[in-house]
Design a protein around this motif. Structure first.
Motif, PDB file in Angstrom:
ATOM      1  N   UNK A  56       0.822  -1.212   0.000  1.00 36.10           N
ATOM      2  CA  UNK A  56       0.000   0.000   0.000  1.00 36.10           C
ATOM      3  C   UNK A  56       0.856   1.262   0.000  1.00 36.10           C
ATOM      4  N   UNK A  57       2.016   1.180   0.635  1.00 31.73           N
ATOM      5  CA  UNK A  57       2.896   2.357   0.728  1.00 31.73           C
ATOM      6  C   UNK A  57       4.350   1.891   0.584  1.00 31.73           C
ATOM      7  N   UNK A  58       4.902   1.901  -0.656  1.00 25.90           N
ATOM      8  CA  UNK A  58       6.278   1.402  -0.892  1.00 25.90           C
ATOM      9  C   UNK A  58       7.348   2.152  -0.117  1.00 25.90           C
ATOM     10  N   UNK A  59       6.998   3.306   0.422  1.00 25.03           N
ATOM     11  CA  UNK A  59       7.975   4.114   1.165  1.00 25.03           C
ATOM     12  C   UNK A  59       7.681   4.141   2.661  1.00 25.03           C
ATOM     13  N   UNK A  60       6.991   3.126   3.142  1.00 27.78           N
ATOM     14  CA  UNK A  60       6.730   3.024   4.578  1.00 27.78           C
ATOM     15  C   UNK A  60       8.050   2.728   5.287  1.00 27.78           C
ATOM     16  N   UNK A  61       8.550   3.702   6.014  1.00 29.53           N
ATOM     17  CA  UNK A  61       9.903   3.604   6.581  1.00 29.53           C
ATOM     18  C   UNK A  61      10.012   2.473   7.590  1.00 29.53           C
ATOM     19  N   UNK A  62       9.016   2.343   8.466  1.00 23.13           N
ATOM     20  CA  UNK A  62       9.096   1.289   9.474  1.00 23.13           C
ATOM     21  C   UNK A  62       9.081  -0.093   8.821  1.00 23.13           C
ATOM     22  N   UNK A  64      10.012  -0.833   5.724  1.00 23.16           N
ATOM     23  CA  UNK A  64      11.294  -1.026   5.032  1.00 23.16           C
ATOM     24  C   UNK A  64      12.396  -1.403   6.017  1.00 23.16           C
ATOM     25  N   UNK A  65      12.446  -0.732   7.148  1.00 24.51           N
ATOM     26  CA  UNK A  65      13.439  -1.078   8.164  1.00 24.51           C
ATOM     27  C   UNK A  65      13.239  -2.491   8.689  1.00 24.51           C
ATOM     28  N   UNK A  66      11.962  -2.897   8.793  1.00 22.57           N
ATOM     29  CA  UNK A  66      11.667  -4.237   9.302  1.00 22.57           C
ATOM     30  C   UNK A  66      12.211  -5.311   8.374  1.00 22.57           C
ATOM     31  N   UNK A  67      11.850  -5.238   7.084  1.00 24.83           N
ATOM     32  CA  UNK A  67      12.318  -6.265   6.149  1.00 24.83           C
ATOM     33  C   UNK A  67      13.827  -6.152   5.942  1.00 24.83           C
ATOM     34  N   UNK A  68      14.333  -4.910   5.961  1.00 24.85           N
ATOM     35  CA  UNK A  68      15.786  -4.729   5.798  1.00 24.85           C
ATOM     36  C   UNK A  68      16.562  -5.386   6.912  1.00 24.85           C
TER      37      UNK A  68
END
Length: 452
Positions: A56-62, A64-68
């Motif tokens: 829904x939001x490709x730039x969801x920072x949290x 992205x940090x989670x999967x990263x």
């Protein structure tokens, strides 16, 4: 008045709340919150939840940090790179992104994917923004080491060491970086420390021996090289180094043993093998073992034609190998050489009776004064023998003529395995001096029976 104070308090409280809402990510992303979530819910559940948010939001920072964080811990470097690159790219619009962390993780992922240049670029950004991160300093040092920029690697690794003084990888890379920069004395403490931790590390042991040799600890270095001689990886190079050290002290027998051990190893790099054969051949020759020396040199002619002066050496020593007297003239000790010179004088005068009156041995030549008598005449003569194969100039012949005159000899004979300059031949015109060069000397040597 009270109303104004109340408004100010409300505004201040609002600002504090906003600051807390804006900046929680820098304290939590990748620093405890995500691993705790994984422990509570499980990795697969957390990934699904994060991926759902990202759909829904490709730039969801949290998210992205989670999967990263998960990809980083799983060492899934390609996916890790993509996630942290996205975080880095959106950092200008999302102040909650930890730019130093994103660039650092990108760099570490790039390094593990073999993209060394990309790793250096992104890790450099990370270190500038957060110079106190151990992992980014370590990986930047590793990347610079792999690019052979050892001086820059040392700078990063020193910083990493201040952040973790006991890390074995940092100590190893520091020791090797100093070694590669030829800062041998600086490398030794680190190499010794690593060897204490990993005594079976043959690369460190070999490099430590080289560093010791360069720092004047030849005896200790030689012991290590000799210990490493049978090693399949560092044995050949160790044999070569040990042989060089034995040659330096004129222990040619031990040098030959070093080289022979190397040539029996199963795998020897071609560039090392040719050096070993060359040195072994010359060591044999130094021991007056011409046949074995030639065998080594001829192998080089076959495998590496044109290597150094091998062709000239083979030509020269093939000739020597066929003429024992020539070997004695050029290579023997002083006593054997003087004995041969006496026989040359006797052969030179044929049926004449030769009586040696005096022998003088100098560093560059041997002089023999003798009386010669046959049925028709008698004379006092002085013979000078040069062992070198170079050109003898007229300066030496002028000095020899003075010696003939001062010793009251009737004649002087100057003999060399090389040749005499044109000016030397001109100088003896009208003077009682004969010059005998290589070709004539070889004929005389062939007439001599060394068994007499």
């Amino acid at each position: 008045m009270l109303f104004s104070i109340l408004i100010a308090i409300i505004v201040a409280a609002s600002i504090i709340v906003l600051l807390i809402l804006i900046k929680p990510g820098k304290k939590s992303y990748g620093n405890g919150e995500i691993p705790n979530l994984v422990l509570k819910k499980g990795k697969s559940v957390i990934l699904k939840e994060a991926e759902k948010k990202l759909s829904h939001d490709p730039h969801n920072v949290f998210a992205l940090n989670t999967v990263g964080e998960i990809y980083y811990n799983d060492k899934n470097w390609e996916k890790c790179w993509n996630v942290y690159k996205t975080l880095y790219d959106i950092s200008a619009a999302h102040v909650e992104v930890d730019v130093a962390n994103a660039a650092g993780r990108m760099g570490i992922a790039a390094y593990n994917m073999g993209k060394i240049d990309d790793a250096i670029n992104t890790l450099t950004i990370s270190v500038r923004k957060n110079p106190e991160n151990f992992d980014t300093n370590l990986y930047l040092g590793k990347a610079l080491f792999d690019k052979n920029t050892y001086d820059k690697a040392i700078f990063c690794l020193k910083k990493a060491r201040t952040l973790n003084t006991e890390n074995v990888e940092v100590l190893r890379l520091l020791g090797l970086s100093f070694f590669k920069c030829q800062k041998y004395r600086d490398s030794l403490p680190f190499l010794k420390r690593i060897l204490d931790e990993t005594p079976d590390d043959k690369e460190i042991l070999f490099n430590m021996a080289v560093a010791m040799a360069e720092c004047g600890m030849a005896d200790k270095a030689l012991k290590i090289f000799m210990r490493l001689r049978p090693d399949p990886l560092f044995g050949a190079q160790s044999c070569l180094e040990a042989g060089k050290m034995h040659e330096k002290v004129k222990d040619f027998k031990s040098a030959v043993l070093d080289y022979e051990i190397a040539m029996k190893l199963e795998t020897v790099p071609d560039n090392i093998l040719v050096q070993i054969r060359y040195r072994c051949g010359n060591a044999y020759i130094a021991m007056n073992d011409i046949s074995n020396g030639l065998a080594c040199l001829k192998k080089i002619q076959t495998s590496n034609p044109g290597y150094k002066d091998v062709n000239q050496l083979v030509l020269r020593y093939s000739e020597l190998n066929q003429n024992k007297n020539l070997q004695i003239y050029l290579l023997s000790g002083t006593s054997d050489f003087v004995a041969l010179c006496r026989k040359i004088i006797t052969t030179y005068h044929g049926d004449g009776f030769v009586k040696v009156e005096d022998v003088e041995v100098a560093s560059e030549c041997v002089e023999i004064i003798c009386s010669v008598e046959n049925s028709k005449w008698q004379a006092k003569e002085i013979f000078r023998f040069y062992r070198s194969q170079t050109v003898v100039g007229d300066m030496y012949i002028r000095e020899f003529h003075g010696k003939v005159r001062d010793s009251k000899c009737d004649k002087g004979v100057c003999i060399t395995m090389g040749s005499f300059s044109e000016s030397s031949h001109k100088y003896i015109e009208g003077r009682p001096i004969d010059l005998i060069e290589k070709e004539t000397l070889q004929k005389l040597l062939k007439k001599i029976n060394v068994l007499k």
